[in-house]
Design an enzyme around this catalytic site. Structure first.
Site, PDB file in Angstrom:
ATOM      1  N   LYS A 117      13.295 -44.964  31.742  1.00  0.00           N
ATOM      2  CA  LYS A 117      12.543 -45.448  32.904  1.00  0.00           C
ATOM      3  C   LYS A 117      13.204 -46.686  33.522  1.00  0.00           C
ATOM      4  O   LYS A 117      13.044 -46.943  34.712  1.00  0.00           O
ATOM      5  CB  LYS A 117      11.109 -45.797  32.513  1.00  0.00           C
ATOM      6  CG  LYS A 117      10.304 -44.688  31.870  1.00  0.00           C
ATOM      7  CD  LYS A 117       9.758 -43.703  32.877  1.00  0.00           C
ATOM      8  CE  LYS A 117       8.788 -42.705  32.266  1.00  0.00           C
ATOM      9  NZ  LYS A 117       9.331 -41.885  31.165  1.00  0.00           N
TER      10      LYS A 117
HETATM   11  C1  LIG Z   1       9.466 -40.529  30.923  1.00  0.00           C
HETATM   12  C2  LIG Z   1      10.252 -40.048  29.786  1.00  0.00           C
HETATM   13  C3  LIG Z   1      10.679 -38.708  29.686  1.00  0.00           C
HETATM   14  C4  LIG Z   1      10.312 -37.664  30.725  1.00  0.00           C
HETATM   15  O1  LIG Z   1      10.981 -37.868  31.940  1.00  0.00           O
HETATM   16  P1  LIG Z   1      10.455 -37.158  33.270  1.00  0.00           P
HETATM   17  O2  LIG Z   1      11.300 -37.706  34.356  1.00  0.00           O
HETATM   18  O3  LIG Z   1       9.020 -37.604  33.415  1.00  0.00           O
HETATM   19  O4  LIG Z   1      10.573 -35.704  33.096  1.00  0.00           O
HETATM   20  C5  LIG Z   1      11.435 -38.329  28.596  1.00  0.00           C
HETATM   21  N1  LIG Z   1      11.749 -39.211  27.621  1.00  0.00           N
HETATM   22  C6  LIG Z   1      11.346 -40.503  27.673  1.00  0.00           C
HETATM   23  C7  LIG Z   1      11.706 -41.417  26.544  1.00  0.00           C
HETATM   24  C8  LIG Z   1      10.597 -40.980  28.749  1.00  0.00           C
HETATM   25  O5  LIG Z   1      10.201 -42.268  28.780  1.00  0.00           O
END
Ligand SMILES: *Cc1c(COP(=O)(O)O)cnc(C)c1O
Length: 498
Positions: A117
């Site tokens: 993120k």
């Molecule tokens: C948010 C997140 C995901 C999923 O990503 P998306 O873009 O929502 O599909 C996968 N792994 C981690 C560690 C995340 O924080």
């Protein structure tokens, strides 16, 4: 229509808005008809991959992002990029690719909160700030977020002390891990506000949605000089920065000779809200030689079923897993894929209405044919742990539980194909963030205390514990607000107006 991305405009996936400038799409977040903004035409890569391969992460980010954010000046865009991708990241490379065993891992977890993120939430605040200025928005922006742990922290780190912005995060008091709670309560910054609510994540989410739909309350805030906004992954300002690292990874592999020029590279992506993998799809659409996009789910396999049957159905039990950021039954960004696949806002709108009314829809056969870039699969809990164990045993490399799911699905695909094509496994979190789950998978003793767990893992992996972990352990607790679900609006007022 724009040509060569000289003047990119955006439209709603549901057809209700057209010709929206990039900066306005960022400020607005969601289109007025409830749809998501998509570029009216997918831009193409302008230079050769050999040329891109010579660039730093920041310079490449500029080359890619300028194709989407055409109303930003070079100075503005470089300001955003350089403010985001600096020494907040623990590696100069920002998004390194490492080869272990038969996989290439794209490590997206070197930012402040140890998860992917950070790649987008480090830059969104600056994109937002510049976008507000361009659209003559005078008020302070107030980011309001409900979090189940990861997004809230990453958004606070991103918006921390960015002037012209305040950020308020609500989390469920007993619904986040002790490490995550500490991370949030120790958050620095004069403009950050955190409240634990007496309820679960759904309560927090509904409470935030209620505030967003209370027009009278928003008017009141506007009069006081505050404009509400969201850092949710539906904002185009989060999608665009994510395209960059796919181009970066491919170019690095080509430059180091791992890939021949133009050779196809698959990507396996641990998926929740469908944002990360959609960025891969965009990169491919721009001309990057990606092969199959492997959409990896955990036991909440609503997307696996969708790709296999053409039916999206969220009416099913919700599983709490050890890869919590993928525990999702409504993947918001899938709406953008449906739009691209059908190129038909009317159809997209109809499907989204069915989802809202019945929790279910079926796409047309024509649309299904357009989804052939994707392979879908899911990893069960036991398969994920086994993959963490096996990968460590064979290579000494440690996977976090989300990345492990992507590895499992990459293995399933190789098995089905009867051969192993080159594959990028997208690594979305540092294993230190989930040390207890990881230790258990490695069949090691699991200490009660999170920080002891992290130290135990360091002894095995021998990668130094990232600095932000120490800061969480040693940082003073700065936030102690607790409120009931009914009092969320009052809490916002308290944070902003008193
Ligand atoms: C948010 C997140 C995901 C999923 O990503 P998306 O873009 O929502 O599909 C996968 N792994 C981690 C560690 C995340 O924080």
């Amino acid at each position: 229509m724009s040509s060569k991305g000289e003047n990119m405009v955006y439209q709603s996936t549901r057809g209700g808005e057209e010709n929206v400038s990039p900066s306005l799409a960022i400020v607005q977040g969601l289109a007025k008809d409830g749809g998501l903004f998509v570029p009216q035409e997918m831009p193409k890569l302008e230079k050769s991959l050999e040329d891109y391969a010579e660039l730093s992460y920041q310079d490449l980010a500029y080359e890619i992002m300028k194709l989407y954010l055409t109303d930003f000046t070079e100075e503005e865009l470089r300001y955003c990029i350089n403010s985001a991708y600096d020494d907040k990241f623990s590696t100069k490379e920002i998004a390194p690719v490492v080869k272990k065993g038969d996989s290439y891992y794209l490590e997206l977890f070197h930012g402040r909160t140890l998860a992917f993120k950070d790649m987008a939430l480090s830059i969104l605040p600056y994109l937002m700030k510049v976008s507000c200025k361009k659209n003559q928005i005078q008020e302070k922006i107030v980011i309001l977020t409900a979090t189940s742990g990861d997004t809230g922290k990453a958004a606070m780190e991103g918006f921390c002390d960015v002037d012209g912005c305040e950020i308020i995060v609500f989390y469920p008091k007993d619904g986040v891990s002790p490490f995550q709670e500490r991370q949030m309560r120790a958050q620095k910054g004069e403009n950050t506000h955190v409240a634990a609510i007496l309820g679960n994540f759904d309560d927090a989410q509904s409470g935030v949605k209620k505030i967003f739909s209370d027009k009278a309350y928003q008017e009141k805030l506007l009069e006081k000089g505050y404009r509400l906004s969201s850092a949710n992954s539906i904002n185009i300002g989060r999608l665009v920065p994510q395209i960059v690292y796919y181009v970066y990874a491919y170019c690095r592999l080509q430059k180091s000779g791992e890939l021949k020029a133009g050779e196809s590279l698959n990507a396996s992506v641990p998926t929740g809200n469908f944002g990360n993998i959609l960025a891969a799809y965009c990169a491919k659409g721009m001309g990057l030689p990606l092969g199959k996009l492997l959409c990896a789910s955990n036991d909440n396999k609503v997307l696996t079923d969708f790709f296999r049957t053409g039916i999206y159905d969220k009416n099913r039990p919700f599983h709490v897993t050890t890869s919590p950021s993928m525990d999702i039954l409504i993947s918001s960004n899938l709406e953008r894929l449906l739009y691209f696949a059908g190129e038909n806002a009317e159809e997209c709108k109809k499907l989204m209405e069915e989802l809202k009314d019945k929790g279910k829809y079926r796409i047309s056969e024509a649309m299904e044919k357009e989804l052939k870039d994707f392979y879908s699969g899911y990893g069960k809990e036991a398969e994920g742990s086994h993959s963490i164990f096996q990968t460590y045993k064979e290579t000494g490399y440690v996977l976090d539980p989300h990345t492990a799911v992507a590895k499992v699905v990459a293995d399933h695909y190789a098995y089905e194909q009867g051969r192993r094509d080159k594959c990028l496994v997208v690594s979305t979190a540092s294993p230190y963030k989930f040390s207890q789950t990881v230790l258990k998978a490695l069949k090691e003793p699991v200490p009660q205390d999170v920080f002891e767990g992290i130290e135990a893992l360091e002894k095995l992996w021998k990668e130094p514990i990232p600095a932000p972990v120490k800061e969480v352990e040693e940082g003073e607790i700065r936030h102690s607000t607790v409120c009931s679900v009914e009092d969320m609006e009052a809490t916002v007022s308290h944070f902003l107006l008193s």
